[in-house]
Write a protein that holds these residues in place. Structure first.
Motif, mmCIF file in Angstrom:
data_model
loop_
_atom_site.group_PDB
_atom_site.id
_atom_site.type_symbol
_atom_site.label_atom_id
_atom_site.label_comp_id
_atom_site.label_asym_id
_atom_site.label_seq_id
_atom_site.Cartn_x
_atom_site.Cartn_y
_atom_site.Cartn_z
ATOM 1 N N THR A 185 0.838 -1.192 0.000
ATOM 2 C CA THR A 185 0.000 0.000 0.000
ATOM 3 C C THR A 185 0.880 1.252 0.000
ATOM 4 N N PRO A 186 0.327 2.418 -0.364
ATOM 5 C CA PRO A 186 1.119 3.662 -0.328
ATOM 6 C C PRO A 186 1.749 3.954 1.028
ATOM 7 N N PRO A 187 1.019 3.790 2.164
ATOM 8 C CA PRO A 187 1.688 4.049 3.449
ATOM 9 C C PRO A 187 2.888 3.139 3.703
ATOM 10 N N GLN A 188 2.809 1.879 3.273
ATOM 11 C CA GLN A 188 3.945 0.982 3.448
ATOM 12 C C GLN A 188 5.153 1.467 2.663
ATOM 13 N N ILE A 189 4.945 1.782 1.390
ATOM 14 C CA ILE A 189 6.046 2.237 0.547
ATOM 15 C C ILE A 189 6.628 3.531 1.099
#
Length: 434
Positions: A185-189
């Protein structure tokens, strides 16, 4: 002929046996397999839920890979530390207590059998950390492992962006960058990019890596961070770096120069690119959506308003998927309160306070600065991200901070007669205290 093990250091050599009174047995160096174990722990915490990938990957297959990596990490850690030599660690001890409270909360099966499975996963995770504490010596070895592995993860994200820009920037996520080869997900990246950017900047300031190598890591990572539009990761990066650099200002001219240039660049960016920065920060959201933290506040209010028994308030309902009413909680403290109760919140808060307190008490150094950055980042991200109560990248970041704050394992030298000392060159008698 092989050199015989000696005790007491000079003149016969280093204390390779480690049986001198007061000495602690220590490994000659960090084996390469330890880096593999750390990489497998990172792989385990990547998760199995996220965006749709170019080649559809069954969730069962992803879970098999992530869980298999944890089992492999524990097995390899046992293989490389067969004598079960561990070092005292307040951080891992507190995690062990958190595991005990999680098992108590999950035993009622209110969250189903999955809660006990997650407890088993957390137990393997903590057990692996205990086995790795043997090599926690306050050095930067694990920092390099951390950067290399997460940069490899970001490399897969960049590869997915090149192969299929449409899949990597889907409309479902508002055009934010996701993992097209592995479901991220974007928050992970954004989290992975922010952490390795901060660590690389500190290594450059401390002159532990050359600028070319740093640019190769920092520039593409910053581009990926910008494409994720992750506000929490960006704020955590800048605030954490500011605190870490400030801890070096009094002892490092390079840190003072970097801080000065960073402030100047921030002022120029704020004046010249104010509208662009505001547009990036708002991500096209309405004022109502932004003020409710993209709907998070509604979930938080519902969670706090839900009726709970005394046992649920104290111990929680057991380890779950960090959701409430089918919606993600996205707050570490509320997720811990829901699953591990007030005891869990107390233990997690103690972890942050203990690590932060130890970091403040350490003399200024690059290792201390890296630890301050990691602790600050995790504390900031805990407001809009869950993960401090279960096996997650955030616990690995804090484990890295704990390894940086660990005291080096050194054997106390034996007192040598003055007659013997006269035969030792002056430079050989000097020792640097780290």
């Amino acid at each position: 002929m092989a050199e015989k093990p000696t005790r007491g250091g000079l003149p016969g050599g280093p204390d390779t046996v480690g049986t001198q009174p007061g000495a602690e047995p220590r490994p000659a160096g960090t084996p390469k397999i330890v880096g593999i174990v750390w990489g497998l722990l990172i792989l385990n915490t990547l998760g199995s839920a996220g965006s749709k990938t170019i080649v559809p990957l069954p969730r069962s297959l992803i879970q098999m890979v992530t869980m298999g990596s944890l089992i492999a990490a524990f097995a390899l850690a046992l293989l490389v530390n067969q004598r079960l030599r561990i070092r005292p660690s307040a951080y891992v001890l507190l995690l062990t207590l958190l595991l005990v409270s999680s098992v108590i909360a999950s035993a009622s099966l209110e969250s189903g059998l999955g809660a006990l499975f997650r407890c088993g996963r957390l137990a393997l995770f903590i057990g692996t950390l205990w086995l790795l504490t043997r090599w926690w010596d306050g050095g930067l070895t694990f920092v390099r492992h951390h950067i290399r592995m997460y940069f490899a993860v970001l490399g897969s994200v960049a590869a997915g962006l090149v192969v299929s820009p449409g899949a990597a920037l889907p409309g479902l996520y508002g055009g934010r960058l996701v993992g097209a080869l592995w479901p991220l997900t974007p928050p992970q990246i954004g989290q992975y990019a922010a952490v390795i950017i901060g660590l690389c900047v500190l290594l450059v300031v401390g002159r532990r890596i050359d600028r070319t190598s740093a640019v190769v890591v920092i520039v593409p990572s910053f581009v990926l961070l910008a494409l994720t539009h992750t506000r929490t990761a960006t704020l955590g990066l800048f605030i954490g770096l500011a605190l870490a650099i400030c801890s070096l200002i009094l002892t490092s001219a390079a840190a003072r120069r970097f801080f000065t240039w960073a402030v100047l660049c921030a002022v120029v960016a704020a004046v010249g690119f104010a509208s662009a920065l505001q547009s990036w920060f708002l991500r096209g959201q309405s004022q109502e959506n932004f003020s409710s933290l993209t709907g998070r506040a509604k979930v938080w209010n519902a969670l706090l308003a839900a009726p709970r028994s005394t046992a649920e308030q104290v111990f929680g309902v057991g380890l779950g998927d960090k959701s409430f009413g089918g919606l993600p909680i996205d707050n570490s403290w509320l997720a811990v309160y829901n699953e591990q109760g007030l005891i869990g919140i107390t233990l997690v808060a103690t972890i942050i306070v203990v690590l932060g307190g130890v970091a403040l008490l350490r003399p200024p150094s690059l290792e201390r600065a890296c630890a301050i950055f990691l602790i600050s980042y995790c504390a900031i991200a805990s407001y809009t991200e869950a993960g401090l109560g279960d096996a997650s990248p955030y616990l690995l970041h804090l484990a890295l901070a704990a390894s940086l704050l660990a005291a080096p394992a050194q054997a106390a030298p034996l007192l040598m007669p003055e007659v013997t000392r006269r035969h030792i060159p002056r430079w050989a008698r000097r020792s640097e205290v780290i």
